[in-house]
Design a protein around this motif. Structure first.
Motif, short mmCIF file in Angstrom:
data_model
loop_
_atom_site.label_atom_id
_atom_site.label_comp_id
_atom_site.label_asym_id
_atom_site.label_seq_id
_atom_site.Cartn_x
_atom_site.Cartn_y
_atom_site.Cartn_z
N LEU A 140 29.57 62.23 63.56
CA LEU A 140 29.66 61.29 64.67
C LEU A 140 28.29 60.66 64.88
CD1 LEU A 140 32.00 60.50 66.56
CD2 LEU A 140 31.04 62.03 68.26
N ARG A 141 27.84 59.89 63.90
CA ARG A 141 26.53 59.25 64.02
C ARG A 141 26.63 58.04 64.93
NH1 ARG A 141 23.54 58.67 58.34
NH2 ARG A 141 24.61 56.66 58.37
N PRO A 142 25.68 57.87 65.83
CA PRO A 142 25.69 56.67 66.67
C PRO A 142 25.34 55.46 65.81
CG PRO A 142 23.69 57.95 67.03
CD PRO A 142 24.55 58.76 66.12
N PHE A 143 25.80 54.29 66.16
CA PHE A 143 26.64 53.89 67.26
C PHE A 143 27.94 53.32 66.71
CE2 PHE A 143 22.35 53.40 69.21
CZ PHE A 143 22.55 54.15 70.35
N PHE A 144 28.70 54.12 65.96
CA PHE A 144 29.91 53.62 65.33
C PHE A 144 30.96 53.29 66.40
CE2 PHE A 144 33.75 53.65 62.74
CZ PHE A 144 33.33 52.92 61.65
N PRO A 145 31.63 52.11 66.31
CA PRO A 145 32.56 51.68 67.36
C PRO A 145 33.96 52.26 67.21
CG PRO A 145 32.37 49.97 65.71
CD PRO A 145 31.43 51.07 65.29
N LYS A 402 37.55 60.03 82.03
CA LYS A 402 36.91 59.38 80.89
C LYS A 402 36.38 58.00 81.28
CE LYS A 402 38.40 59.95 76.69
NZ LYS A 402 39.23 60.00 75.45
N ARG A 403 37.09 57.30 82.15
CA ARG A 403 36.59 56.01 82.62
C ARG A 403 35.24 56.17 83.30
NH1 ARG A 403 40.48 54.54 86.19
NH2 ARG A 403 41.80 53.74 84.53
N LYS A 404 35.11 57.22 84.10
CA LYS A 404 33.84 57.48 84.79
C LYS A 404 32.75 57.84 83.80
CE LYS A 404 31.89 60.37 88.48
NZ LYS A 404 32.19 61.45 89.47
N ILE A 405 33.08 58.69 82.81
CA ILE A 405 32.10 59.09 81.81
C ILE A 405 31.66 57.90 80.98
CG2 ILE A 405 31.79 60.45 79.70
CD1 ILE A 405 33.62 62.57 80.96
N TYR A 406 32.62 57.09 80.53
CA TYR A 406 32.28 55.95 79.69
C TYR A 406 31.49 54.90 80.45
CZ TYR A 406 35.57 57.81 76.22
OH TYR A 406 36.21 58.60 75.30
N ALA A 407 31.77 54.75 81.74
CA ALA A 407 30.99 53.81 82.54
C ALA A 407 29.53 54.24 82.62
CB ALA A 407 31.59 53.70 83.94
N SER A 408 29.31 55.55 82.77
CA SER A 408 27.95 56.06 82.81
C SER A 408 27.24 55.86 81.48
CB SER A 408 27.96 57.55 83.19
OG SER A 408 26.68 58.11 83.13
N LEU A 474 26.41 42.76 65.66
CA LEU A 474 26.83 44.14 65.43
C LEU A 474 27.84 44.53 66.49
CD1 LEU A 474 23.29 45.75 65.04
CD2 LEU A 474 24.71 44.85 63.19
N VAL A 475 28.84 45.31 66.11
CA VAL A 475 29.73 45.94 67.08
C VAL A 475 29.29 47.40 67.16
CG1 VAL A 475 32.10 46.51 67.70
CG2 VAL A 475 31.60 44.36 66.51
N MET A 476 28.88 47.81 68.36
CA MET A 476 28.25 49.12 68.55
C MET A 476 29.01 49.92 69.60
SD MET A 476 24.25 47.81 68.55
CE MET A 476 23.55 49.40 68.07
N GLY A 477 29.28 51.18 69.29
CA GLY A 477 29.99 52.04 70.21
C GLY A 477 29.05 52.94 71.00
N PHE A 478 29.48 53.31 72.20
CA PHE A 478 28.66 54.19 73.06
C PHE A 478 29.47 55.34 73.64
CE2 PHE A 478 30.20 50.48 75.41
CZ PHE A 478 30.99 51.08 76.39
N ALA A 479 30.80 55.29 73.58
CA ALA A 479 31.63 56.25 74.31
C ALA A 479 31.44 57.71 73.91
CB ALA A 479 33.11 55.84 74.17
N PRO A 480 31.28 58.06 72.61
CA PRO A 480 31.21 59.49 72.27
C PRO A 480 29.85 60.13 72.48
CG PRO A 480 31.96 58.12 70.41
CD PRO A 480 31.35 57.23 71.41
N TYR A 481 28.83 59.37 72.91
CA TYR A 481 27.46 59.87 72.90
C TYR A 481 26.94 60.03 74.32
CZ TYR A 481 28.51 57.51 68.55
OH TYR A 481 29.16 57.07 67.42
N ASP A 482 26.36 61.18 74.60
CA ASP A 482 25.83 61.38 75.95
C ASP A 482 24.53 60.58 76.11
OD1 ASP A 482 23.71 62.87 74.81
OD2 ASP A 482 24.77 64.76 75.10
N ARG A 484 21.40 61.34 76.58
CA ARG A 484 20.24 61.72 75.78
C ARG A 484 20.38 61.22 74.34
NH1 ARG A 484 16.13 65.59 75.70
NH2 ARG A 484 14.84 65.10 73.88
N ALA A 485 21.58 61.38 73.78
CA ALA A 485 21.81 60.92 72.41
C ALA A 485 21.67 59.41 72.31
CB ALA A 485 23.20 61.35 71.95
N ILE A 486 22.10 58.70 73.35
CA ILE A 486 21.97 57.24 73.36
C ILE A 486 20.50 56.83 73.36
CG2 ILE A 486 22.34 55.19 74.81
CD1 ILE A 486 25.06 56.41 75.55
N GLN A 487 19.70 57.47 74.18
CA GLN A 487 18.27 57.14 74.25
C GLN A 487 17.58 57.42 72.92
OE1 GLN A 487 16.30 55.70 76.42
NE2 GLN A 487 17.87 55.34 77.98
#
Length: 499
Positions: A140-145, A402-408, A474-482, A484-487
């Protein structure tokens, strides 16, 4: 090979009929030896006892014992007290001569005849399927959509509901079911759509399938003749575009802007199209919504022309700035022409493979017959578990969580992009979904993707979604990554692109 890793017991293996003049002992010996050499009996495989094998093939036990003894003496089999007779881990040379073997046994070389040149095979050869065997990226490598976070799924609750369905009083869940779907699940989906998507529909208009892709395939087969025009969003979902290409319809690419599908341009290019594929609640991949004026124009065109609209309700539940907007199918003018499609693979987990269509009344019977003919029915046990998951309120709570988590995480992604990518990648406001289409500050899309891949970052080129106009992005995904991982990944993107 460890004992717990041994291949299973070989109970039956067809050996073919004995050649004229061949003794049964030699027939059995030759058959087993050839199976060992060709790998049909792999190293470590446990053979049945002589009594069992003799009974199965209708031989005298002494015949089987003699064949086994010959194979043991030549090193093809090993026998140890307590572990039975097994194929040897190290085999003797294949040119060994014995009292039974008069020829050299050469392992066969697998050859492949060219496939028949049917239209489907020719068109499939011209594309690289989105869902091909090489498209599944491990890990699950970032930032796959287009990925959700399965770690947030209540797996213990799902296991409990699963076990309840396997009680002796509910064993009917293991049998074949209605090709339209379990009545309980169709009723649950109808109730959910009424509340969450504004769609008032009876359960008998709901068809349960394995995927939205399967639903689109049925539409293209049943509603469109080969060569007839079909509207496709540009940019748009590659899986839908490829399915249109292999089914032989005349795909007409219709541009998309900040207001969604350009209906007037679609009418100019193909006024008599039979079907229009749209993602009106959240356009894939740009994220825009189909404006109210264009919704009405699209419905007016479809009802006037007798055409159908395939509404892919893509990521509609994950809207962060306001409540989800109603589905196109919720409008009064949509009852005859709109086919609403939704999936549980992104809302729950991909392996569930359950989706649904909401059909006009005139199409229910033919679509149900087609589903029965091509796939029989979707997984009955998973349907039963999902029906209870929805009816007991777990589904609604899970989606809200999940909506709340993904919004964050969307907010964290936007902040990281502002901090690290200001002169490299432009990230627009994220209002919904699990990913976002970004634009590059330069035109080297392929080079950017290559550098990011080398740095452990997976993205999708925006050009993969486009036909006529291909902006560098680029199409970049963010939903599976917390957060810290995003930063951390955002910093890695900056280093890779600056280098």
């Amino acid at each position: 090979m460890p004992r717990d890793k041994q291949p299973p017991l070989v109970v039956f293996m067809p050996l073919g009929a004995p050649e004229p003049g061949t003794t049964l002992q030699r027939w059995l010996y030759d058959g087993l030896r050839e199976a060992i050499l060709k790998g049909r009996l792999p190293a470590g495989s446990k053979l049945p006892g002589t009594r069992v094998l003799a009974s199965h093939y209708g031989l005298a036990r002494g015949t089987v014992q003699a064949a086994y003894q010959q194979l043991l003496s030549e090193g093809y089999l090993d026998a140890h007290t307590g572990s039975g007779t097994r194929v040897s881990q190290v085999l003797p040379g294949v040119t060994l001569e014995s009292g039974y073997v008069r020829r050299r046994i050469v392992p066969s070389v697998e050859t492949h005849d060219p496939p028949p040149q049917t239209p489907w095979i020719e068109r499939l050869a011209a594309i690289k399927p989105v869902f091909g065997r090489r498209s599944v990226i491990p890990g699950l490598r970032p930032f796959f959509p287009h990925r959700g976070d399965v770690q947030t799924f209540p797996v213990d609750l799902w296991r409990k509901l699963h076990i309840q369905q396997l009680r002796s009083s509910r064993m009917s869940a293991l049998l074949d079911s209605d090709p339209a779907g379990l009545p309980a699940l169709r009723q649950a989906v109808a109730g959910y759509l009424s509340i969450a998507r504004g769609v008032q529909v009876s359960a008998d208009r709901v068809l349960i399938l394995s995927s939205v892709q399967q639903g689109l395939d049925l539409c293209l087969r049943l509603l469109v003749q080969p060569g007839e025009p079909v509207w496709m969003e540009d940019p748009g979902y590659p899986g839908a575009r490829q399915l249109m290409d292999v089914t032989g319809v005349n795909r007409v690419d219709v541009p998309v802007d900040q207001h969604g599908l350009d209906v007037d341009e679609g009418i100019r290019r193909a006024p008599r199209a039979r079907l229009a594929y749209v993602t009106p609640s959240r356009q894939a991949p740009l994220g825009s919504e189909l404006s109210p004026a264009r919704r009405l124009a699209l419905l007016r065109w479809a009802n006037t022309q007798g055409a159908y609209i395939f509404e892919d309700d893509y990521d509609s539940e994950y809207r962060f700035i306001a409540k989800p907007i109603p589905a196109l199918r919720s409008l009064a003018e949509a009852d005859r022409s709109v086919i609403l499609a939704g999936t549980f693979s992104k809302l729950l987990f991909p392996a569930i493979r359950l989706a649904y269509l909401v059909l006009p009344a005139s199409l229910v019977e033919s679509f149900t017959r087609a589903a029965a003919l091509t796939a029989r029915h979707a997984n009955s046990l998973a349907q039963a578990v999902l029906a209870e998951f929805i009816s007991e309120g777990h589904f609604d709570r899970h989606v809200r969580q999940k909506r709340k988590i993904y919004a964050s995480r969307a907010e964290a992604f936007a902040e990281a992009a502002h901090t690290h990518w200001r002169d490299l990648i432009h990230v627009p406001d994220i209002r919904a979904g699990m990913d976002i289409a970004c634009t590059l500050a330069h035109e080297d899309e392929a080079g950017t993707c290559a550098r990011l891949g080398s740095a452990g970052i997976d993205v999708m080129p925006l050009s993969n979604y486009c036909v006529e106009r291909k902006p560098a992005g680029l199409v970049m995904g963010f939903a599976p990554y917390d957060e810290r991982a995003i930063q951390d990944a955002a910093q890695a993107v900056k280093v890779a692109l600056q280098r």
